[in-house]
Scaffold this active site. Structure first.
Site, mmCIF file in Angstrom:
data_model
loop_
_atom_site.group_PDB
_atom_site.id
_atom_site.type_symbol
_atom_site.label_atom_id
_atom_site.label_comp_id
_atom_site.label_asym_id
_atom_site.label_seq_id
_atom_site.Cartn_x
_atom_site.Cartn_y
_atom_site.Cartn_z
ATOM 1 N N GLU A 233 -65.615 12.382 8.841
ATOM 2 C CA GLU A 233 -66.207 11.979 7.564
ATOM 3 C C GLU A 233 -66.087 13.066 6.510
ATOM 4 O OE1 GLU A 233 -70.266 10.077 5.588
ATOM 5 O OE2 GLU A 233 -70.268 10.652 7.712
ATOM 6 N N LYS B 282 -70.103 4.581 6.786
ATOM 7 C CA LYS B 282 -71.274 3.819 7.189
ATOM 8 C C LYS B 282 -70.832 2.470 7.709
ATOM 9 C CE LYS B 282 -75.344 5.069 7.640
ATOM 10 N NZ LYS B 282 -75.491 6.305 8.423
#
Length: 612
Positions: A185, A205
């Site tokens: 990420e 997410k």
């Protein structure tokens, strides 16, 4: 104390997204903030060093958040809030040789079983009560699990890189800690410029497990892209990031050029979105952190209330996990004032292991046992109103799979029959080994593997042999031959006494030397040949060392891969020849079964009986 560092980052703002891969030794200085009031001054010093042409590699702890906004509550930190080593330049060349040496050195981590399910369910219930009361929309709830490392930290990092390739990887020898981050990420990528900088955030997410077959894998990705819960979870964080970035952005420059993109990682699918902005001229690194930190994907929304709840529910500080790990460097040639534009790339340190107390075990010198250290790794997920405890608990286990893969050395394995100097189904076995090597990030040379088989065949021209073909992470292969005994048929099978929890593991879909999950079900009753396994849905899967077929309703069937089993070579041959078809077979169907068979490439088709 040495302060060696290694970074292997994607550069998303660079054409072609080239990798930033460097190692660093002997810093000119180390900048550390131990107290909240020191955080901004240390980040200012890092920014100034990069303007002067230097490279700064380090981390910001999650607990530094209160330095930017007192409303962002955290526990007291368990280490330095900010730590950066400042280097004149990266080391010349690459460290491929060091990587190869580390990959060849064993490292093993034994993890505990925390967190407990009861505590997990209780925390989710509290979060959903707060959501129902209108206090917030989402909370990213996390917990650490802990273990003990035996072996080299560098070897563990090499294994983590194979388990979680690409992304934003960093190894930091940071004082008394080693930070091993292989995060996929991006927190932010920022390139400053006099007329205004370019800023990209890519929050991650939404999660789904990888499928057992290409078709199932595509279905999982499509479900992630379209599931209302996952999309809602993602868009909440995108809105939060848009708001955060607007605090340092030029008017009307915040954009969302990519929404609900799916990214394939080795053990999970993840959903990401891009949020971009033009930062105002004169923006500093400290101001970027003050606007964005911590990343909303690891807090929840609204951020202030979510962090209050995190502090209440999570009993200990997160540390580097969920903070930021990155590099701040010169982003171009120096201007007339002698200062360089600054480029900064930081990950969100999920998929990150932190080591403490590194030292040798018992003994000294040549007699010393391997390096030992305390290891910590955090796992978490975003909890929304639609979250179900069972599904979230399963997601935690899917996310934990990356570190479990890296925590003990293993080899890719194929077992072949060699009869009077000729292998059975050698091409299929070599092909399957190559597929497993690609999945696990192992080097693979099909020609070298075939050479090992040829040597084994020349050495065992007569008789029947069981050959174990093994492939190490560095691509080295070897073949071991053992005399193959005749198997009397029919063979006896027994039904597993409990579900096979590992049915959908990658160590079931691919054959390796990591087989403890199978060994736990190996038959102990004299005369029993193998155990018939079944998954938690009550579906029969396979045996502990071969596939299963059953005669039911007038046809021979074998369970489909979606039930969770190894795609055996013998099974594939039986399907291709039309001897069996795929069909789900449940434990409840056993009374209707008219015949059983055990299938693998080594022994072929063996008629069987199942003990009642």
């Amino acid at each position: 104390m040495t302060h060696s560092c290694h970074i292997d980052f994607t550069q998303p703002l660079t054409a072609g997204a080239t990798r930033l891969r460097h190692r660093f030794e002997a810093p000119r200085e180390v900048l550390v903030a131990h107290a909240l009031h020191e955080v901004s001054s240390v980040l200012d010093a890092v920014f100034a060093a990069a303007q002067q042409g230097r490279w700064c590699v380090g981390h910001v702890r999650y607990e530094a958040a209160s330095a930017f906004d007192a409303a962002l509550q955290t526990h007291a930190a368990d280490g330095p809030l900010v730590w950066f080593a400042v280097y004149d330049a990266p080391q010349p060349g690459t460290d491929d040789a060091a990587d190869a040496a580390a990959a060849a050195t064993p490292a093993q981590v034994v993890w505990d079983d925390s967190p407990e399910r009861e505590a997990f369910d209780a925390a989710l219930a509290q979060i959903q009560q707060a959501i129902a009361a209108g206090e917030l929309y989402q909370v990213n709830y996390t917990a650490p699990f802990r273990g003990t490392l035996q072996g080299s930290p560098q070897a563990l990092f090499a294994a983590l890189l194979r388990a979680q390739p690409g992304g934003y990887a960093a190894y930091l020898q940071a004082g008394d800690e080693q930070v091993l981050s292989v995060s996929p990420e991006l927190f932010f990528d920022w390139l400053d410029a006099p007329e205004g900088g370019t800023l990209l955030a890519r929050p991650m997410k939404g999660t789904a497990p990888r499928g057992a077959t290409p078709e199932q894998d595509a279905q999982q990705a499509e479900h992630l892209r379209t599931a209302p819960k996952e999309r809602a979870e993602n868009v909440m964080i995108v809105d939060l990031l848009r708001n955060d970035m607007s605090r340092i952005a030029l008017p009307h420059s915040v954009q969302v050029p990519a929404l609900f993109a799916t990214q394939a990682l080795p053990t999970v699918w993840q959903m990401t979105s891009d949020v971009t902005a033009r930062t105002r001229p004169g923006t500093t690194l400290t101001e970027v952190f003050a606007a964005l930190f911590p990343c909303g994907s690891v807090t929840g929304a609204p951020k202030v209330r979510a962090m209050q709840m995190i502090r209440a529910l999570e009993p200990a500080p997160r540390g580097v996990y969920c903070g930021a790990v990155g590099v701040v460097r010169p982003g171009g040639a120096a201007g007339p004032d002698g200062l360089h534009p600054v480029a900064a790339t930081f990950n969100v340190p999920i998929r990150t292991v932190v080591l403490r107390g590194v030292g040798t075990g018992a003994g000294s010198g040549a007699d010393a046992s391997p390096v030992v250290a305390e290891a910590t790794c955090g796992i978490g997920s975003g909890i929304t109103s639609g979250a179900e405890a069972g599904a979230e608990w399963a997601e935690w286990h899917h996310k934990r799979a990356f570190v479990e893969r890296a925590s003990a050395p293993f080899e890719v394995l194929e077992t072949l029959g060699l009869h009077h100097g000729k292998f059975v189904h050698a091409d299929q076995h070599v092909r399957r080994m190559g597929e497993a090597a690609a999945h696990f990030g192992f080097a693979f040379n099909a020609h070298a593997v075939r050479q090992e088989l040829q040597i084994a065949a020349l050495q065992h021209r007569d008789g029947d042999w069981r050959v174990r073909l093994l492939l190490a992470a560095d691509g080295s292969a070897r073949a071991e031959a053992f005399a193959l005994q005749t198997t009397a048929v029919p063979v006896r099978l027994q039904l597993a006494p409990r579900p096979f929890a590992a049915a959908h593991s990658e160590f079931v879909r691919y054959k390796t030397t990591r087989r403890a999950h199978y060994a736990a079900f190996a038959p102990t009753t004299p005369g029993v040949f193998d155990t018939v396994l079944w998954n938690e849905a009550g579906e029969i899967t396979e045996g502990t060392f071969g596939n299963i077929a059953a005669l039911i309703d007038g046809r021979w069937v074998t369970p489909p891969l979606s039930c969770g089993l190894l795609p055996g070579v013998g099974r594939a041959v039986a399907l291709q020849d039309g001897h069996v078809v795929e069909a789900v077979l449940r434990v409840a169907d056993i009374p209707r079964v008219q015949g059983w068979a055990f299938i693998n490439s080594l022994r072929g088709w063996l008629d069987a009986t199942l003990d009642a």
